[in-house]
Each structure stands twice: as C-alpha cells, then as structure tokens.
Design a protein around this motif. Structure first.
Motif, PDB file in Angstrom:
ATOM      1  N   LEU A   1       0.810  -1.219   0.000  1.00  0.00           N
ATOM      2  CA  LEU A   1       0.000   0.000   0.000  1.00  0.00           C
ATOM      3  C   LEU A   1       0.844   1.270   0.000  1.00  0.00           C
ATOM      4  O   LEU A   1       0.322   2.363  -0.208  1.00  0.00           O
ATOM      5  CB  LEU A   1      -1.034  -0.005   1.143  1.00  0.00           C
ATOM      6  N   VAL A   2       2.135   1.143   0.240  1.00  0.00           N
ATOM      7  CA  VAL A   2       3.010   2.309   0.073  1.00  0.00           C
ATOM      8  C   VAL A   2       3.760   2.238  -1.264  1.00  0.00           C
ATOM      9  O   VAL A   2       4.604   3.085  -1.545  1.00  0.00           O
ATOM     10  CB  VAL A   2       3.991   2.499   1.257  1.00  0.00           C
TER      11      VAL A   2
ATOM     12  N   ILE B   1      -1.183   5.303  -3.823  1.00  0.00           N
ATOM     13  CA  ILE B   1      -0.516   4.787  -2.618  1.00  0.00           C
ATOM     14  C   ILE B   1      -0.611   5.765  -1.452  1.00  0.00           C
ATOM     15  O   ILE B   1      -0.893   6.951  -1.617  1.00  0.00           O
ATOM     16  CB  ILE B   1       0.969   4.470  -2.889  1.00  0.00           C
ATOM     17  N   LEU B   2      -0.345   5.260  -0.252  1.00  0.00           N
ATOM     18  CA  LEU B   2      -0.204   6.115   0.930  1.00  0.00           C
ATOM     19  C   LEU B   2       1.292   6.377   1.112  1.00  0.00           C
ATOM     20  O   LEU B   2       2.087   5.444   1.149  1.00  0.00           O
ATOM     21  CB  LEU B   2      -0.739   5.414   2.178  1.00  0.00           C
ATOM     22  N   ASP B   3       1.666   7.652   1.198  1.00  0.00           N
ATOM     23  CA  ASP B   3       3.073   7.954   1.483  1.00  0.00           C
ATOM     24  C   ASP B   3       3.193   9.215   2.322  1.00  0.00           C
ATOM     25  O   ASP B   3       4.219   9.874   2.356  1.00  0.00           O
ATOM     26  CB  ASP B   3       3.880   8.079   0.174  1.00  0.00           C
ATOM     27  N   GLY B   4       2.110   9.541   3.036  1.00  0.00           N
ATOM     28  CA  GLY B   4       2.059  10.813   3.775  1.00  0.00           C
ATOM     29  C   GLY B   4       1.371  11.817   2.865  1.00  0.00           C
ATOM     30  O   GLY B   4       1.617  11.822   1.665  1.00  0.00           O
ATOM     31  N   CYS B   5       0.524  12.674   3.439  1.00  0.00           N
ATOM     32  CA  CYS B   5      -0.375  13.483   2.597  1.00  0.00           C
ATOM     33  C   CYS B   5       0.213  14.851   2.237  1.00  0.00           C
ATOM     34  O   CYS B   5      -0.528  15.814   2.088  1.00  0.00           O
ATOM     35  CB  CYS B   5      -1.727  13.631   3.278  1.00  0.00           C
ATOM     36  N   GLN B   6       1.531  14.913   2.095  1.00  0.00           N
ATOM     37  CA  GLN B   6       2.149  16.195   1.770  1.00  0.00           C
ATOM     38  C   GLN B   6       1.628  16.728   0.433  1.00  0.00           C
ATOM     39  O   GLN B   6       1.704  16.043  -0.596  1.00  0.00           O
ATOM     40  CB  GLN B   6       3.671  16.037   1.688  1.00  0.00           C
TER      41      GLN B   6
ATOM     42  N   ARG C   1      -1.326  17.168  -0.634  1.00  0.00           N
ATOM     43  CA  ARG C   1      -2.571  16.593  -1.168  1.00  0.00           C
ATOM     44  C   ARG C   1      -3.507  16.254  -0.012  1.00  0.00           C
ATOM     45  O   ARG C   1      -3.118  16.297   1.148  1.00  0.00           O
ATOM     46  CB  ARG C   1      -2.296  15.346  -2.011  1.00  0.00           C
TER      47      ARG C   1
ATOM     48  N   PRO D   1      -5.577  13.783   2.415  1.00  0.00           N
ATOM     49  CA  PRO D   1      -5.256  12.442   2.923  1.00  0.00           C
ATOM     50  C   PRO D   1      -6.019  11.365   2.164  1.00  0.00           C
ATOM     51  O   PRO D   1      -7.120  11.593   1.681  1.00  0.00           O
ATOM     52  CB  PRO D   1      -5.736  12.488   4.372  1.00  0.00           C
ATOM     53  N   ARG D   2      -5.398  10.187   2.052  1.00  0.00           N
ATOM     54  CA  ARG D   2      -6.059   9.054   1.410  1.00  0.00           C
ATOM     55  C   ARG D   2      -6.243   7.933   2.422  1.00  0.00           C
ATOM     56  O   ARG D   2      -5.563   7.882   3.441  1.00  0.00           O
ATOM     57  CB  ARG D   2      -5.165   8.484   0.292  1.00  0.00           C
ATOM     58  N   SER D   3      -7.123   6.996   2.093  1.00  0.00           N
ATOM     59  CA  SER D   3      -7.216   5.783   2.901  1.00  0.00           C
ATOM     60  C   SER D   3      -7.227   4.579   1.965  1.00  0.00           C
ATOM     61  O   SER D   3      -7.697   4.670   0.834  1.00  0.00           O
ATOM     62  CB  SER D   3      -8.469   5.799   3.785  1.00  0.00           C
ATOM     63  N   ILE D   4      -6.660   3.484   2.454  1.00  0.00           N
ATOM     64  CA  ILE D   4      -6.706   2.222   1.706  1.00  0.00           C
ATOM     65  C   ILE D   4      -7.332   1.199   2.632  1.00  0.00           C
ATOM     66  O   ILE D   4      -6.888   1.013   3.767  1.00  0.00           O
ATOM     67  CB  ILE D   4      -5.297   1.798   1.244  1.00  0.00           C
ATOM     68  N   LYS D   5      -8.392   0.553   2.153  1.00  0.00           N
ATOM     69  CA  LYS D   5      -9.168  -0.315   3.038  1.00  0.00           C
ATOM     70  C   LYS D   5     -10.041  -1.248   2.224  1.00  0.00           C
ATOM     71  O   LYS D   5     -10.237  -1.030   1.028  1.00  0.00           O
ATOM     72  CB  LYS D   5     -10.050   0.543   3.954  1.00  0.00           C
TER      73      LYS D   5
END
Lengths: 360, 249
Positions: free
Chosen positions: A68-69, A207-212, A214, A216-220
């Motif tokens: 997910l990253v 992907i999630l890589d920190g929301c700098q 942008r 925030p995202r979620s993966i679920k």
C-alpha cells in the motif's frame, strides 16, 4: 545468453528480484524453503527487505503494508501456509493491492505430506478466501517458466491491482534445470533508483506515502453505505473479466488430434511424454496446457470440442481443473479424467491406455 | 481575543459514531494534537483497527489504512520497512492487540520495529456489543461472561504491556488513562514521548490507554469515569512500564 543450472524455487526468487520486487516476507514450510532462503540472501544485495515472519498470517499482512506504500511485494509458501494467507489475500483483493504469492503445493488436506501435488487448484482459482473475488493464477511447468512467469506476475499484479498466484508444486520447486536469467525489464533498468525500495515502472497515484501537498487518502476493504459494496464488487468483477486478455496456454499438436490432453504444471510434463510416445504409436493426440488457470483458456477448449472424440484431463488431484474443462466444453464432447492425489504421479502407460480408449 | 484551544489540524471536522462517554474521541484528539505539535501530519501513515475505531480514517486528516483484525503491527511493519522516514502508528483495541493479534503484537515488538502503538484498553469488546475482552476484569459481566468473568473458565485479565516490557526489542511502554483531566494531560505526554521515540529511531513504543466504555459496562458516562478509577486501576496500574531511553541516559 549463457544458461545456468537452477532450482525451481530459486528461479522464482530471481524472477521476482529482476521484476523489481524489494519486499519479501515468508514463513518456512516444505517444499518451498529454498525460496525463503534465497530471498534472505538476495534481498540485502539489492537493498530490499527480507522478513522471516511469525506466521503466514503476518507475512501476507506485511505485504499488505508494503504494497500500500507502493513496493512490489512477494511471499511464498506451500498449501497449509497458503490456507493461512487466505485472510490477507481476501483483504488485498478487496483493497485492490498488488502482490505475488507463490504456492509450491504439497499433498493435503490438513498437514498432508510434503510431496508435490495439485490439490489447491480450487482454492487458487475460486478466490480462496471469503467474499466475491478472484486472483490471477499462473501455472509454470519448468524452471525457466518459474523464472519468467514470476517476472511477468509483478506487471500483471500492478496492472490489475490484484494479488497474483504462482501455482507450482513440490516437484517443480525442487527440480533443477538449465535456465536463462533474463535481465530486469527495460522500464525498470532505465529509471529505477537502486536506493529506493519502490521499483515500479509506473508511478502509482493511489498509494499512501504521507499526505504532503494533497488530501489524505485511505486504503481499506471496509466499504459501508447502501449499495457501495455491491458496486465495488461489480467493479471488481469487471476487472476479472478484463483479465481474460491475459489468457495464456500452450497447444501442442492439436491440429489433427482426435483426443486432446488437458494438464498444467508437473502433470503437463508427464502428458508431454505420454503424447510423444502415443504419437510414435500413430495415435492422434494433442495437448492443451493452461498457463493461466484463472482466467481459464476456455475458448481453445470449446473450439476443438465438436471435432474431437474426447478430452482427457490429467491432474495430480482427484479432479479439480476437469470441472473447468467440462464447463468450457458444455457437453460438446466427452471429458474424461485421470488423476492421482497426494504425491502420486499420473503414469504415462495409463495415460496412453486412456487415450486408446477414447480413440476407440 | 486570543484563541487558546481549537480543533487540531489533524482532525477532520466531522462527528464520530462513538457513544456518549466513550474514550475513543479523547484518545483520537490526543494523538492528533501530538501529531500537530510534532509537525508530522504530512508524513504520518496510520493503521486503523477492527473494533469501534474501525472508521478512524474518517476522523483523521492524514493517510490511514485499515488492517484485518489483529494484523496492524504486521501491516505497520511492511509500511515502515519500505518508508523508514515516515511516521507509522497503529491504533488498536484490547481484542485486536491482545487476543486475535497477540502474535503480531509480540513479534513486531520483539523485532524492535520502529513504530508506535496506541493501545486502547476498555476491558470489553465494544463494537460487537459487549463480549469478554482479554482484559476483562475478574467478575466483570459481559455478554459472553453473563455470570462475571471466572478465571477458572476464562483466564485472567492479560497484562500485555508488562509482558511486552520483558522483550529486548521494546523501547518505551507506558500505561495511562483518560478518565480525568489530570490523567488526560499525562496521557498526552506519554503519547508524545512514544512518537518522539520513533522520530529518534529508537524502536518500538507503546502507550496503553485505559478508556471508558459506558455502553458495554452498563453504566452512565459519569459512572464510567469512576469505574476506570475504582475497578481498572487496581488491576492495571498507571505509569511507565519500560523506558530504555531515559534509563540509557
């Protein structure tokens, strides 16, 4: 390119490395232990991560995190361990996370034995875990194929954002054959940063890589709200339909065949030998070897059904893929089965006998 | 007029599903305040649990994933090993961390993974309606211990934080509570320290937070505060359980 002698389990490992896999987690289980050991040695050499996990449950969950990253991830196991991984495979299918899982099958059910077998066909091709999903399944039948199908599997996993299963068996895992190590994919060799553990040819925008810079995202895989999960499942189903573009098979001497063998993996090797001998006796027999087990190459099987006397499906189980052959044939010709489970090998002589029975 | 208190930037401006008197809202807020103060919101990746906090990704304004029940430490391991410069934390309840995920918890801790775990202990399974948790107190009535937890049949409240402190891989473990303003301030300090341990690459940190669940304790929100004080604290004493950082100085 020079060939080298390699073991099937190790060929899978090298195929993964050449595909840019930089995260491997796994738990020891026979008959795939050489793969885990290979990754333990190889991963540090390419700045990758190797973790011997506390269980198969943990291994697949570690893949969930690394995937997910954005990393290309792989785990491997054998039948009982793959059962434990079904939780995570279902979650990854639901959350649409790519990964590659090698199942070097052994005899079952339960602890079974450690001989090569093909008893996990249903589990691999029907989703395997809970919920309405499928995974791409690739079935190599040689050491060379274990290398290059694994190398391909990572592209397929990324393309469909889905787990991809390499379905081998203890025989293929343990055998040694000369093979060629193809270099990394051009796309990887060009732009890849050797220091980065994220070696994907195309940048993933989910992907999630920190929301700098942008939102925030979620993966679920939790999808609540009226009809939302239904819509999600329907979209997944469309994706599985699209996977039919990837259907692969090997067809050997089917043009004039009156009986066609259908077999994958180790069974297909035995069938090739049987076919060779039967042809020498003047028997018109061919072979279709599915390379993708899901999606299943049903078209080629259907096409040939009306003009032949029958199919003979040969498996190292008591009849699993034969159901897919029957579905493909839809009653247009007889479909016979010969199989041995739990470490037994189909015998060439019996296959030839059965071919003779079909040809009358 | 000077504004002295507001919604942390790391918290979404939404209402939560939590019951009146539940401690999750407080713990969420403390985590968010700490993340704001450390300036790490844009490099944080959180792992939400299965349990009442399953929707945490709707309440936090940073990247969040949702793991299978018990697996957050393994998921966090995968994330952190690929992106070691991001801040990775798991938020887990007692069932997630100390029952179904015990193996993942113990082994992530024992590997000394450089992650932080916020462990919310409310002695009961809330989301499924109030069944026994591994931390349920002796005699405590739940749906699955209708006559009260009997240790002969159902074992004892597990002190997982003390157990984890025995592992060489763990760096910082503290138990706090959120049942009074004084305890909440202490809890925030502990959570901040846990994140700092990770920022300094010192290894595995965990804060166990004793929290209220009036709904599954069958008491009022006000009584729940006392319930923590009178029933939980004797079984789960507050304080630093392990601190390799300070003891090494």
């Amino acid at each position: 390119m020079a060939k080298r002698l390699m073991m099937g389990n190790e060929a899978i490992g090298e195929g993964a490395i050449q595909a840019g896999c930089r995260f491997y987690a796994g738990y020891p289980i026979t008959p795939q232990n050489e793969l885990t050991a290979y990754m333990a040695k190889r991963m540090p050499e390419v700045n990758g991560v190797f973790i011997q996990s506390e269980s198969e449950l943990a291994a697949i969950s570690m893949l969930y995190g690394a995937s997910l990253v954005g990393a290309r991830t792989m785990t491997s196991s054998s039948s009982p361990g793959i059962s434990l991984m079904q939780e995570g495979i279902s979650y990854m299918a639901g959350a649409e996370l790519p990964c590659v899982i090698a199942n070097i099958q052994r005899g079952g059910p339960g602890l079974g034995n450690i001989s090569g077998a093909q008893g996990d066909y249903f589990q691999a091709t029907r989703g395997g875990g809970h919920g309405d999903y499928r995974t791409l399944v690739l079935a190599p039948h040689s050491v060379q194929e274990m290398f290059h199908l694994t190398r391909e599997a990572f592209d397929l996993a990324d393309r469909y954002r889905s787990p991809v299963i390499i379905l081998g068996d203890g025989v293929l895992g343990q055998m040694m054959e000369p093979m060629e190590i193809q270099p990394p994919k051009a796309s990887l060799a060009k732009g890849g940063d050797p220091e980065s553990r994220i070696q994907d040819p195309a940048k993933k925008d989910w992907i999630l890589d920190g929301c700098q810079g942008r939102e925030p995202r979620s993966i679920k895989s939790l999808i609540l709200g009226e009809n939302s999960l239904e819509k999600h499942n329907e979209r997944l189903a469309e994706k599985y339909k699209e996977m039919e573009k990837e259907i692969r098979y090997e067809a050997v001497e089917i043009e004039d065949a009156q009986a066609i063998l259908v077999a994958f993996g180790t069974s297909a090797r035995i069938c090739k030998e049987a076919m060779h001998r039967a042809r020498k006796e003047g028997l018109k027999v061919g072979l279709i070897r599915p390379i993708t087990l899901f999606p299943f190459p049903k078209e080629i099987i259907l096409e040939n059904a009306p003009r032949i006397k029958g199919y003979l499906t040969v498996e190292m189980n008591l009849g699993q893929m034969v159901e897919d052959v029957r579905l493909a044939v839809s009653g247009r010709c007889p479909v016979h089965f010969y199989g041995r489970p739990a470490g037994g090998f189909p015998e060439v002589e019996i296959i030839i006998e059965k071919i003779k029975e079909i040809l009358g | 007029m000077k504004k002295i208190l507001g919604r942390p930037e790391s918290m979404q401006d939404v209402s939560t599903i939590y019951c009146p008197g539940c401690g999750h809202g407080i713990v969420h807020r403390l985590v968010c305040e700490v993340i704001d103060e450390l300036g790490i919101r844009e490099k944080t990746i959180a792992v939400a649990p299965v349990g009442c906090a399953v929707l945490a990704y709707q309440y936090w304004k940073f990247d969040t994933t949702e793991a299978a029940h018990g697996r957050p430490p393994a998921v966090a391991t995968g994330i952190k090993r690929i992106l070691p410069d991001r801040i990775v934390f798991t938020y887990q309840g007692d069932g997630d961390l100390a029952a179904i995920g015990t193996a993942e918890t113990v082994h992530a801790a024992n590997r000394g993974e450089n992650i932080t775990t916020i462990f919310v202990n409310n002695a009961v399974y809330g989301m499924t309606g109030g069944q026994m948790a591994p931390t349920t107190l002796i005699g405590q009535k739940t749906l699955t211990t209708p006559s009260g937890r009997d240790p002969k049949l159902a074992g004892y409240p597990i002190k997982i934080s003390e157990a984890l402190a025995q592992l060489d891989g763990t760096t910082y473990i503290e138990r706090v509570a959120v049942n009074s303003p004084k305890n909440i301030l202490k809890a925030k300090k502990a959570i901040k320290k846990a994140f700092q341990v990770q920022l300094e690459n010192r290894g595995f940190s965990l804060v166990e937070v004793l929290s209220m669940c009036p709904t599954a304790w069958w008491v009022s929100p006000e009584e729940a505060l006392k319930w923590v004080e009178e029933r939980m604290l004797p079984e789960f004493p507050l304080g630093v359980i392990k601190d390799k950082v300070t003891s090494n100085k």
